[in-house]
Design a protein around this motif. Structure first.
Motif, mmCIF file in Angstrom:
data_model
loop_
_atom_site.group_PDB
_atom_site.id
_atom_site.type_symbol
_atom_site.label_atom_id
_atom_site.label_comp_id
_atom_site.label_asym_id
_atom_site.label_seq_id
_atom_site.Cartn_x
_atom_site.Cartn_y
_atom_site.Cartn_z
ATOM 1 N N ILE A 122 0.831 -1.200 0.000
ATOM 2 C CA ILE A 122 0.000 0.000 0.000
ATOM 3 C C ILE A 122 0.864 1.249 0.000
ATOM 4 N N SER A 123 1.906 1.278 0.825
ATOM 5 C CA SER A 123 2.768 2.459 0.903
ATOM 6 C C SER A 123 3.470 2.725 -0.422
ATOM 7 N N LEU A 124 4.032 1.690 -1.030
ATOM 8 C CA LEU A 124 4.732 1.879 -2.302
ATOM 9 C C LEU A 124 3.754 2.186 -3.428
ATOM 10 N N ALA A 130 1.147 8.372 -6.850
ATOM 11 C CA ALA A 130 1.070 9.810 -6.585
ATOM 12 C C ALA A 130 2.231 10.541 -7.255
ATOM 13 N N THR A 131 3.402 9.927 -7.287
ATOM 14 C CA THR A 131 4.546 10.543 -7.965
ATOM 15 C C THR A 131 4.315 10.626 -9.463
ATOM 16 N N ILE A 132 3.729 9.584 -10.047
ATOM 17 C CA ILE A 132 3.438 9.608 -11.486
ATOM 18 C C ILE A 132 2.472 10.742 -11.816
ATOM 19 N N VAL A 133 1.438 10.915 -10.985
ATOM 20 C CA VAL A 133 0.469 11.995 -11.221
ATOM 21 C C VAL A 133 1.148 13.354 -11.157
ATOM 22 N N LEU A 252 13.582 12.028 -14.035
ATOM 23 C CA LEU A 252 13.791 10.737 -13.378
ATOM 24 C C LEU A 252 14.425 10.911 -12.008
ATOM 25 N N VAL A 253 15.413 11.779 -11.925
ATOM 26 C CA VAL A 253 16.100 12.001 -10.656
ATOM 27 C C VAL A 253 15.138 12.585 -9.623
ATOM 28 N N TYR A 254 14.380 13.601 -10.014
ATOM 29 C CA TYR A 254 13.493 14.235 -9.051
ATOM 30 C C TYR A 254 12.342 13.309 -8.670
ATOM 31 N N ALA A 255 11.867 12.485 -9.598
ATOM 32 C CA ALA A 255 10.810 11.528 -9.263
ATOM 33 C C ALA A 255 11.295 10.532 -8.222
ATOM 34 N N THR A 256 12.554 10.111 -8.330
ATOM 35 C CA THR A 256 13.117 9.190 -7.342
ATOM 36 C C THR A 256 13.170 9.822 -5.970
ATOM 37 N N LEU A 257 13.431 11.116 -5.899
ATOM 38 C CA LEU A 257 13.467 11.818 -4.621
ATOM 39 C C LEU A 257 12.075 12.175 -4.113
ATOM 40 N N LEU A 258 11.088 12.209 -5.016
ATOM 41 C CA LEU A 258 9.730 12.571 -4.612
ATOM 42 C C LEU A 258 8.967 11.384 -4.036
ATOM 43 N N ILE A 259 9.323 10.169 -4.443
ATOM 44 C CA ILE A 259 8.616 8.982 -3.954
ATOM 45 C C ILE A 259 8.689 8.848 -2.436
ATOM 46 N N PRO A 260 9.878 8.947 -1.815
ATOM 47 C CA PRO A 260 9.902 8.822 -0.344
ATOM 48 C C PRO A 260 9.112 9.907 0.366
ATOM 49 N N ALA A 261 9.071 11.116 -0.193
ATOM 50 C CA ALA A 261 8.266 12.178 0.423
ATOM 51 C C ALA A 261 6.785 11.810 0.403
ATOM 52 N N ASN A 262 6.329 11.214 -0.696
ATOM 53 C CA ASN A 262 4.928 10.792 -0.766
ATOM 54 C C ASN A 262 4.635 9.627 0.172
ATOM 55 N N ILE A 263 5.603 8.723 0.332
ATOM 56 C CA ILE A 263 5.423 7.614 1.263
ATOM 57 C C ILE A 263 5.315 8.142 2.691
ATOM 58 N N ILE A 307 9.763 2.229 7.491
ATOM 59 C CA ILE A 307 9.668 3.552 6.867
ATOM 60 C C ILE A 307 11.054 4.163 6.713
ATOM 61 N N PHE A 308 11.880 4.052 7.742
ATOM 62 C CA PHE A 308 13.217 4.648 7.704
ATOM 63 C C PHE A 308 14.069 4.043 6.590
ATOM 64 N N ILE A 309 14.062 2.723 6.468
ATOM 65 C CA ILE A 309 14.880 2.065 5.438
ATOM 66 C C ILE A 309 14.382 2.436 4.045
ATOM 67 N N THR A 310 13.067 2.468 3.857
ATOM 68 C CA THR A 310 12.517 2.787 2.539
ATOM 69 C C THR A 310 12.867 4.205 2.116
ATOM 70 N N VAL A 311 12.655 5.166 3.004
ATOM 71 C CA VAL A 311 12.947 6.559 2.673
ATOM 72 C C VAL A 311 14.445 6.762 2.450
ATOM 73 N N LEU A 312 15.273 6.154 3.301
ATOM 74 C CA LEU A 312 16.721 6.293 3.149
ATOM 75 C C LEU A 312 17.204 5.683 1.840
ATOM 76 N N ALA A 313 16.681 4.516 1.470
ATOM 77 C CA ALA A 313 17.105 3.862 0.230
ATOM 78 C C ALA A 313 16.750 4.705 -0.988
ATOM 79 N N PHE A 314 15.534 5.244 -1.029
ATOM 80 C CA PHE A 314 15.140 6.083 -2.162
ATOM 81 C C PHE A 314 15.972 7.357 -2.222
ATOM 82 N N ASN A 315 16.265 7.957 -1.077
ATOM 83 C CA ASN A 315 17.055 9.186 -1.073
ATOM 84 C C ASN A 315 18.484 8.928 -1.528
#
Length: 330
Positions: A122-124, A130-133, A252-263, A307-315
């Motif tokens: 659900i989180s991903l 949301a990032t695609i939109v 692509l770069v900014y979308a990768t950084l935007l995904i953890p913010a949305n999560i 949450i911490f691992i997911t956000v850190l990995a995407f960043n």
């Protein structure tokens, strides 16, 4: 009279062409993608983040077989793992063991490992969609504003300012809080997921729109755009065939950084009780439930660690992509 020269047989063999090596060999051209990949391979931290992201995506896709293999039904109440007097998990460390890898929740005894794995999907899902939109809206608005300029740029710029000044969290809480249980052909958590994707994606596009606008302002003055315009190319051709392909790297770069913010935003809404309805597992919802049992650290640590691992990995992966696509990087 001179006899004709005999060119048959061994004497007619053409000597082989000399092979070029070292400095004599022609320099092979490399694309931007290949150069970026060569830089990214040297960044071990970014590669570790990318591998972690890939593993998280695989975990979300194959959540059901993983739960069947290593856990239990995330909605099942395991009362045999709960002390009937204290309503706390039986055994040491919150009931962790071979049957429950990360222990169980107090009171109801639901398996924490299974709920974390199920909550990843659900989180991903919300984070990616949301990032695609936001990327689609921001790219279109940013390219149009940067390319045409003038009053078009002024209008879109003011719209961006309004959205950036909008209290997104307050609006999301108010909208999701009064949302009915059915609507638009959806009901229950399906409607809530769609609404969260719309709110997060629709109201977060100005940040990427400004980046795309700035890049477009630079690209529209380049020689290849002038050449296409001098050959009679229309604006649509220049936008989609000349400018947009050169914007894919920063997007692509900014979308990768935007995904953890949305999560994180989805987790915050679930933590506040206006996200996904329980008992459907989400990481933010698990943290919200764990607040009541602050004496059980495992109940708080594991969803928070997810949450911490997911956000850190995407960043980390996003930072590595940004450095890899940077033409000024060495």
């Amino acid at each position: 009279m001179t006899a004709p020269l005999d060119v048959s047989g061994a004497s007619a063999q053409v000597p082989p062409e000399p092979t070029l090596s070292g400095a004599d060999r022609a320099v092979q051209g490399r694309s931007l993608t290949r150069i970026a990949w060569m830089r990214l391979r040297r960044d071990k931290i970014a590669l570790a983040g990318g591998i972690t992201v890939l593993l998280l995506i695989l975990m979300a896709i194959f959540a059901t077989p993983i739960i069947n293999l290593f856990g239990q039904d995330p909605l099942e109440f395991n009362q045999d793992a709960i002390d009937p007097n204290t309503l706390l998990p039986l055994g040491a460390y919150g009931g962790m063991g071979a049957e429950h890898l990360l222990g169980v929740e107090p009171v109801n005894g639901r398996d924490i490992f299974s709920r974390i794995v199920a909550g990843a999907g659900i989180s991903l899902l919300i984070g990616f969609l949301a990032t695609i939109v936001s990327v689609l809206i921001g790219t279109v608005m940013g390219v149009v504003a940067g390319y045409f300029g003038g009053w078009v740029d002024q209008i879109i710029g003011r719209i961006m300012d309004v959205f950036l000044a909008f209290p997104l969290l307050v609006f999301a809480i108010a909208l999701v809080g009064v949302m009915p249980n059915e609507g638009f052909g959806l009901e229950g958590n399906g409607l809530r997921i769609a609404m969260l994707i719309f709110i997060i994606g629709f109201f977060s596009w100005p940040s990427i729109g400004r980046i795309v606008r700035g890049q477009t302002l630079s690209l529209r003055e380049r020689e290849f755009v002038d050449a296409a315009r001098s050959l009679g190319a229309r604006n649509g051709y220049i936008l989609f065939r000349e400018i947009l392909p050169n914007l894919m790297a920063p997007i692509l770069v900014y979308a990768t950084l935007l995904i953890p913010a949305n999560i994180l935003f989805e987790a915050a809404l679930s933590f506040l009780g206006v996200g996904i309805n329980p008992p459907t597992p989400t990481w933010g919802g698990m943290l919200s439930e764990a607040v009541r049992f602050y004496t059980l650290p495992h109940f708080v640590i594991f969803p928070g660690l997810a949450i911490f691992i997911t956000v850190l990995a995407f960043n980390l992966f996003g930072d590595g992509l940004r450095d890899a696509f940077d033409p000024r990087a060495h």
